[in-house]
Motif scaffolding. Structure first.
Motif, short mmCIF file in Angstrom:
data_model
loop_
_atom_site.label_atom_id
_atom_site.label_comp_id
_atom_site.label_asym_id
_atom_site.label_seq_id
_atom_site.Cartn_x
_atom_site.Cartn_y
_atom_site.Cartn_z
N HIS A 1 -8.51 2.02 2.87
CA HIS A 1 -7.40 2.42 2.21
C HIS A 1 -7.91 3.94 2.27
O HIS A 1 -6.91 4.72 2.36
CB HIS A 1 -7.61 2.24 0.63
N ASP B 1 -5.99 -2.97 -6.46
CA ASP B 1 -5.58 -3.86 -5.32
C ASP B 1 -6.27 -5.17 -5.71
O ASP B 1 -7.49 -5.14 -5.95
CB ASP B 1 -6.09 -3.00 -4.03
N GLU B 2 -5.44 -6.01 -5.23
CA GLU B 2 -6.07 -7.47 -5.49
C GLU B 2 -6.52 -7.94 -6.54
O GLU B 2 -7.67 -8.34 -6.88
CB GLU B 2 -7.37 -7.63 -4.35
N THR C 1 0.85 -1.33 -0.04
CA THR C 1 -0.08 -0.09 0.02
C THR C 1 0.93 1.04 -0.07
O THR C 1 0.44 2.25 -0.78
CB THR C 1 -0.90 -0.04 1.38
MG MG Z 1 -3.17 -4.39 0.99
#
Ligand code: MG
Ligand code: ADP
Length: 696
Positions: free
Chosen positions: A334, A398-399, A304
């Protein structure tokens, strides 16, 4: 070949299947069910396996315990019931004046494979028993209508469909090879075949269907595996090359001042792994062509911060950056992290998720459109709406693996053509990242921030439950927090599946009656979820009983305990992600998985989970155990499945093909006239799926 001769050959290869010798109107519809429509389709209908009759022996030549094949006529078939549900099938085979008995225990359906008087080929391990040769559970191959296999032959086994026999398909394919293989055109220049040790197309097609011996078979298979992987790698390399030529992106160079301003925001020094990843990322961002980079790092490895740096770099240049997460919880988390890090700055953060009210959403969208937002954090909602992101320079996803390649493409249409940073905490097996994500550059965060305590993982036996809960309570009393994870919200009726609701009730009345528990699952509303999470984060609740919703991203350093119920129902990657939740702080983590080892595979999976702590090693293990199809589906990514290559088995050929493809594309060789056929093949197969400009 002259152009006329070429056209003629192509036309003949396209001969409809019913006109191929040995097929006819009766067989054609059956073959069409296997998508075999032309002579050429038959040539490329690769065997799914082989029956190695190269050790075809006469019965007197058999040796005990040495695998062999025997050909003979079925003389007797008998089935005995040997107890409840048990049976013994015996089939007596005659070869000249010798006999061999084949035996099957509890497989009465095998009887269907035999017909008295029929010829069969059996392969197995012979043993001499009571004055006669026997094979237990040999492989069977009926030889009806087929020419007798001769010593040294390897029989191809094809995929079949209802009503279609091996002998039919073999006959049709043999006719196609005899009549049409000679018309096939080579896609590789002769010098290329030589340099790469590839069998020419005619020989390869002939050998793959009717191999003379195992070494020729291997060479034939390798040619097609290499070709298939090379074609995909060429497509990926071309896509990458074209994107960099085609699109313009604002360059975002770093200078010492910007760098210092960004770093000042982080409460810690970046790790060497983070530095390295940032160096790769900032080098990409400084160029006027879009970055397309995958940042892979285990849970908690510190991705991150790296993304945050990149986003702030965009903002420093007066642009917008977007961060997309797969779930609402993660998006909020986030946003909260960014808010915290940036509370002293003027950077404006906007959260855009599915649960905003219509009015809130309208307002947020207006702010974004007006350029009144620097960082936009959101979920899939970001993709589904038409958002005006006039100054978008960077998108962080993300992901990633939950967003397919298709979704990546959809997002690309949102803004102009921003830089992309794709992050995944699910370690991707090497061969998969070279294919499904093969158009991306890869940065790795292999080691996480310092000072992390280890996680101990146990496979719990039912008899040890009491002791585990005792330990769990002791740690809670010391001030730690914990998770209890089960796969489903509700128990199943037969109680074979544990639901979190029931688990929660049972623990609250029983093992954990003295502690403050909360329940978290996907059916709760967004506000409720947030309240539950908030209480847990602040330590108000001590134990979170949850579904795998905690798999992604929840960050509570004081939580060091985890009980996982029905562990066999989770994938390895998922288990590892969940475990990551208890490795966020300074205290060692303890995970205990309870599972019913239903299959050998699930037992091995859990065994690996308890032994391996490295996400990359686990991913490779999982991949080997489960095979490529189950983990990363090509169709889901808009690609056709491979016809012959196998990413578990063919990793070496893949690495070679990838290297060769990059040399061909980036070295400019592919553009040479001698590679025109290869280029055409790449376009035919992947032009559409990978949005390639015509390179033919
Ligand atoms: Mg993460
Ligand atoms: P990931 O997204 O890869 O799972 P995060 O970026 O959320 O990991 O980082 C995990 C935790 O480690 C966070 O609490 C973060 O603040 C902390 N962290 C990240 N980088 C460092 C570092 N270099 N030194 C110390 N702590 C760090």
């Amino acid at each position: 070949m002259s152009e006329n001769a070429r056209q003629d050959a192509l036309q003949r290869l396209a001969t409809p299947i019913q006109f191929v010798k040995g097929v006819g109107p009766h067989l054609a519809p059956l073959l069409e069910r296997l998508e075999l429509r032309t002579a050429s389709d038959l040539l490329f209908c690769f065997p799914r396996d082989y029956h190695d009759a190269s050790r075809l022996l006469a019965i007197p030549e058999l040796r005990e315990d040495e695998p062999a094949s025997v050909c003979g006529v079925v003389e007797e078939i008998d089935v005995q019931n040997t107890g409840t549900g048990k049976s013994l099938l015996g089939v007596l085979i005659r070869q000249d004046r010798w006999h061999l008995r084949a035996l099957w225990f509890n497989q009465p359906y095998m009887r269907e494979r035999f017909r008295r008087g029929g010829r069969v080929l059996l392969s197995g391990t012979p043993r001499f028993n009571g004055g006669r040769w026997e094979m237990v559970h040999p492989r069977v191959e009926p030889l009806e209508g087929d020419r007798e296999p001769t010593g040294g032959s390897i029989l191809a086994l094809y995929p079949l469909t209802e009503g279609l026999k091996q002998s039919h398909l073999r006959r049709a394919i043999r006719a196609a090879v005899d009549g049409y293989a000679g018309l096939l055109e080579e896609v590789f220049p002769a010098a290329y075949l030589d340099a790469h040790g590839l069998l020419p197309i005619h020989a390869a097609v002939t050998e793959i269907h009717a191999p003379r011996d195992t070494s020729n078979l291997e060479r034939a298979r390798r040619r097609f595996i290499y070709q298939e992987l090379l074609i995909l790698q060429l497509a990926l390399a071309l896509r990458k090359q074209q994107r960099s030529v085609r699109s313009q992106t604002p360059p975002l160079p770093v200078n010492a001042k910007i760098d210092a301003r960004i770093r000042r925001l982080f409460p810690f020094e970046l790790t060497p792994a983070q530095q390295q990843a940032l160096q790769e990322i900032t080098a990409d961002l400084a160029r006027p062509t879009p970055m397309n980079r995958l940042l892979q790092g285990d849970v908690g490895s510190g991705k991150t911060v790296v993304a945050e740096y990149a986003m702030l770099l965009a903002v420093a240049h007066g642009f917008q950056a977007a961060l997309m997460a797969p779930t609402e919880i993660l998006a909020r988390q986030h946003a909260a992290t960014l808010q915290r890090d940036l509370r002293e700055s003027r950077v404006r953060i906007r959260l855009l998720t599915g649960s905003l009210s219509a009015a809130q959403r309208r307002q947020t969208l207006e702010q974004i459109a007006a350029g009144d937002a620097d960082l936009i954090v959101g979920t899939h909602a970001l993709l589904q709406e038409s958002i005006d992101l006039a100054k978008l320079a960077l998108v962080v996803i993300d992901e990633q693996h939950k967003f397919g390649v298709n979704q990546r493409a959809a997002l690309r249409r949102v803004g102009a053509d921003p830089h992309y940073l794709v992050m995944t905490a699910t370690p991707i097996p090497r061969t998969i990242s070279m294919t499904l994500f093969g158009d991306l550059d890869v940065s790795l965060l292999r080691e996480g921030p310092p000072g992390r305590a280890a996680v101990h993982t146990y496979l719990g036996l039912e008899s040890e439950r009491g002791r585990w809960w005792e330990f769990f309570r002791k740690k809670l009393r010391e001030g730690r927090q914990g998770y209890v994870i089960a796969p489903h919200v509700e128990s199943s009726e037969d109680e074979s599946v544990t639901g979190v609701r029931q688990t929660f009730e049972a623990l609250a009345q029983g093992e954990l009656a003295d502690f403050r528990l909360a329940l978290l699952h996907g059916r709760l509303g967004a506000d409720e979820k947030e309240a539950v999470m908030g209480d847990f984060q602040r330590g108000k609740t001590q134990v979170l009983v949850a579904t795998s919703i905690v798999e992604v991203g929840i960050d509570v350093p004081n939580a060091t305990l985890m009980t996982i119920e029905d562990g066999e129902r989770f994938g390895l990657a998922q288990l590892h992600q969940m475990r990551g939740r208890v490795s966020r702080g300074m205290h060692p983590g303890f995970v205990c998985v309870f599972a019913e080892g239903k299959t050998e595979q699930s037992r091995q999976r859990l065994e690996a989970f308890s032994k391996l702590n490295d996400g990359f090693e686990l991913a490779e293990t999982d991949f080997r155990l489960r095979g490529p199809g189950s983990l990363f589906s090509f169709q889901q990514h808009g690609l056709a499945p491979f016809r012959i290559a196998d990413l578990v088995r063919d990793g070496d050929v893949l690495a070679e093909a990838r290297h060769d493809a990059q040399t061909l594309v980036f070295g400019g060789l592919l553009a040479q006239p001698e590679f025109v056929r290869l280029r055409q093949m790449v376009n035919r197969r992947y032009g559409q799926a990978l949005e390639l400009a015509d390179a033919g």
